[in-house]
Design a protein around this motif. Structure first.
Motif, PDB file in Angstrom:
ATOM      1  N   GLU A  97       0.822  -1.214   0.000  1.00  0.00           N
ATOM      2  CA  GLU A  97       0.000   0.000   0.000  1.00  0.00           C
ATOM      3  C   GLU A  97       0.858   1.268   0.000  1.00  0.00           C
ATOM      4  N   ASP A  98       1.995   1.216   0.681  1.00  0.00           N
ATOM      5  CA  ASP A  98       2.823   2.422   0.763  1.00  0.00           C
ATOM      6  C   ASP A  98       3.551   2.728  -0.552  1.00  0.00           C
ATOM      7  N   LEU A  99       3.434   1.871  -1.548  1.00  0.00           N
ATOM      8  CA  LEU A  99       4.031   2.152  -2.862  1.00  0.00           C
ATOM      9  C   LEU A  99       2.966   2.550  -3.892  1.00  0.00           C
ATOM     10  N   ALA A 100       1.754   2.804  -3.447  1.00  0.00           N
ATOM     11  CA  ALA A 100       0.674   3.167  -4.363  1.00  0.00           C
ATOM     12  C   ALA A 100       1.020   4.418  -5.172  1.00  0.00           C
ATOM     13  N   SER A 101       1.658   5.377  -4.559  1.00  0.00           N
ATOM     14  CA  SER A 101       2.033   6.596  -5.290  1.00  0.00           C
ATOM     15  C   SER A 101       3.097   6.305  -6.338  1.00  0.00           C
ATOM     16  N   VAL A 102       4.007   5.405  -6.033  1.00  0.00           N
ATOM     17  CA  VAL A 102       5.033   5.019  -7.013  1.00  0.00           C
ATOM     18  C   VAL A 102       4.356   4.355  -8.206  1.00  0.00           C
ATOM     19  N   ALA A 103       3.384   3.486  -7.939  1.00  0.00           N
ATOM     20  CA  ALA A 103       2.678   2.790  -9.019  1.00  0.00           C
ATOM     21  C   ALA A 103       1.915   3.793  -9.893  1.00  0.00           C
ATOM     22  N   ARG A 104       1.225   4.747  -9.283  1.00  0.00           N
ATOM     23  CA  ARG A 104       0.508   5.779 -10.059  1.00  0.00           C
ATOM     24  C   ARG A 104       1.486   6.605 -10.878  1.00  0.00           C
ATOM     25  N   PHE A 105       2.607   6.948 -10.282  1.00  0.00           N
ATOM     26  CA  PHE A 105       3.635   7.734 -10.963  1.00  0.00           C
ATOM     27  C   PHE A 105       4.182   6.953 -12.159  1.00  0.00           C
ATOM     28  N   ALA A 106       4.453   5.662 -11.953  1.00  0.00           N
ATOM     29  CA  ALA A 106       4.982   4.826 -13.032  1.00  0.00           C
ATOM     30  C   ALA A 106       3.969   4.728 -14.176  1.00  0.00           C
ATOM     31  N   ARG A 107       2.693   4.561 -13.857  1.00  0.00           N
ATOM     32  CA  ARG A 107       1.660   4.505 -14.904  1.00  0.00           C
ATOM     33  C   ARG A 107       1.607   5.816 -15.686  1.00  0.00           C
ATOM     34  N   ALA A 108       1.722   6.923 -14.985  1.00  0.00           N
ATOM     35  CA  ALA A 108       1.699   8.230 -15.656  1.00  0.00           C
ATOM     36  C   ALA A 108       2.891   8.378 -16.596  1.00  0.00           C
ATOM     37  N   ILE A 109       4.052   7.916 -16.164  1.00  0.00           N
ATOM     38  CA  ILE A 109       5.237   7.985 -17.023  1.00  0.00           C
ATOM     39  C   ILE A 109       5.053   7.080 -18.233  1.00  0.00           C
ATOM     40  N   GLN A 110       4.498   5.901 -18.025  1.00  0.00           N
ATOM     41  CA  GLN A 110       4.242   4.998 -19.151  1.00  0.00           C
ATOM     42  C   GLN A 110       3.316   5.668 -20.168  1.00  0.00           C
ATOM     43  N   GLN A 111       2.271   6.310 -19.691  1.00  0.00           N
ATOM     44  CA  GLN A 111       1.342   6.992 -20.589  1.00  0.00           C
ATOM     45  C   GLN A 111       2.036   8.131 -21.325  1.00  0.00           C
ATOM     46  N   GLN A 112       2.814   8.897 -20.603  1.00  0.00           N
ATOM     47  CA  GLN A 112       3.507  10.027 -21.202  1.00  0.00           C
ATOM     48  C   GLN A 112       4.481   9.570 -22.281  1.00  0.00           C
ATOM     49  N   ARG A 113       5.182   8.478 -22.019  1.00  0.00           N
ATOM     50  CA  ARG A 113       6.177   7.967 -22.961  1.00  0.00           C
ATOM     51  C   ARG A 113       5.576   7.047 -24.019  1.00  0.00           C
ATOM     52  N   GLY A 114       4.353   6.583 -23.784  1.00  0.00           N
ATOM     53  CA  GLY A 114       3.780   5.590 -24.681  1.00  0.00           C
ATOM     54  C   GLY A 114       4.554   4.284 -24.591  1.00  0.00           C
ATOM     55  N   ASP A 115       5.075   3.982 -23.418  1.00  0.00           N
ATOM     56  CA  ASP A 115       5.947   2.827 -23.177  1.00  0.00           C
ATOM     57  C   ASP A 115       5.187   1.782 -22.373  1.00  0.00           C
ATOM     58  N   TYR A 116       4.704   0.758 -23.071  1.00  0.00           N
ATOM     59  CA  TYR A 116       3.894  -0.258 -22.410  1.00  0.00           C
ATOM     60  C   TYR A 116       4.509  -1.650 -22.523  1.00  0.00           C
ATOM     61  N   ASN A 117       5.837  -1.749 -22.410  1.00  0.00           N
ATOM     62  CA  ASN A 117       6.456  -3.070 -22.485  1.00  0.00           C
ATOM     63  C   ASN A 117       6.026  -3.928 -21.305  1.00  0.00           C
ATOM     64  N   GLY A 118       5.567  -3.281 -20.250  1.00  0.00           N
ATOM     65  CA  GLY A 118       4.967  -3.992 -19.136  1.00  0.00           C
ATOM     66  C   GLY A 118       5.915  -4.658 -18.165  1.00  0.00           C
ATOM     67  N   ARG A 119       7.197  -4.610 -18.425  1.00  0.00           N
ATOM     68  CA  ARG A 119       8.117  -5.339 -17.554  1.00  0.00           C
ATOM     69  C   ARG A 119       8.968  -4.419 -16.691  1.00  0.00           C
ATOM     70  N   VAL A 120       9.591  -3.445 -17.319  1.00  0.00           N
ATOM     71  CA  VAL A 120      10.456  -2.534 -16.574  1.00  0.00           C
ATOM     72  C   VAL A 120      10.192  -1.105 -17.019  1.00  0.00           C
ATOM     73  N   LEU A 121      10.581  -0.171 -16.150  1.00  0.00           N
ATOM     74  CA  LEU A 121      10.459   1.249 -16.466  1.00  0.00           C
ATOM     75  C   LEU A 121      11.602   1.982 -15.799  1.00  0.00           C
ATOM     76  N   SER A 122      12.327   2.774 -16.569  1.00  0.00           N
ATOM     77  CA  SER A 122      13.410   3.565 -15.977  1.00  0.00           C
ATOM     78  C   SER A 122      12.846   4.890 -15.480  1.00  0.00           C
ATOM     79  N   ILE A 123      13.334   5.292 -14.337  1.00  0.00           N
ATOM     80  CA  ILE A 123      12.934   6.543 -13.695  1.00  0.00           C
ATOM     81  C   ILE A 123      14.181   7.404 -13.575  1.00  0.00           C
ATOM     82  N   ARG A 124      14.134   8.584 -14.179  1.00  0.00           N
ATOM     83  CA  ARG A 124      15.276   9.494 -14.112  1.00  0.00           C
ATOM     84  C   ARG A 124      15.461  10.024 -12.692  1.00  0.00           C
ATOM     85  N   ALA A 125      16.677  10.444 -12.397  1.00  0.00           N
ATOM     86  CA  ALA A 125      16.995  10.959 -11.057  1.00  0.00           C
ATOM     87  C   ALA A 125      16.106  12.143 -10.691  1.00  0.00           C
TER      88      ALA A 125
END
Length: 162
Positions: A97-125
């Protein structure tokens, strides 16, 4: 004659005031006369010593931490400067539950990038730093939390070699 420290403190005060697009007269007006233009100007020139309590009050007026007004400023934190890689399957399927914000953030980045490989996602510093603000922690502390939940990928190339 003002000391070097007083001049440096004054330069920080001036810089913060100018960043807020305030003139000395603007400070006086915005503070309803609490901060006289002549007094703030003398602090900025280093002609007048400012007490710790007055400095704290001025920081509050400018809405900045007191440390930002000090010449040396707060000591810079040594934070990660490279990206991290998230295991999206673990993040989305078994995220605590405490990673819910990370999951929402990751989904938003996927949408922004159009990156739906579904396995990994890089997060810039810089994104990691922004995300850490939501958790009220440093990026390093957030990385530790992600590692504890086993959602970090150490070697993304190995991920795709499977």
């Amino acid at each position: 004659m003002p000391s070097d420290y007083a001049k440096s403190l004054g330069a920080r005060l001036r810089s913060i005031r100018q960043q807020q697009n305030l003139s000395l007269q603007g400070v006086e007006e915005k503070s309803n006369g609490r901060w006289k233009a002549v007094v703030v100007g003398s602090y900025e020139r280093g002609d007048r010593a400012v007490t710790v309590s007055r400095l704290a009050e001025l920081a509050d007026f400018y809405r900045v931490p007191v440390g930002e007004l000090l010449p040396d400023g707060p000591s810079p934190r040594h934070e990660p400067t490279s990206k991290i890689v998230l295991d999206l399957e673990r993040l989305y399927d078994g995220a605590a539950e405490d990673l819910a914000s990370v999951a929402r953030f990751a989904r938003a980045i996927q949408q922004q990038r159009g990156d739906y490989n579904g396995r990994v996602l890089s997060i810039r510093a810089v994104d990691l730093q922004a995300l850490a603000v939501f958790y009220d922690c440093t990026p390093t502390e957030l990385i530790e939390r992600l590692a504890d939940h086993q959602v970090l990928v150490a070697d993304p190339r190995a991920f795709f070699a499977q």
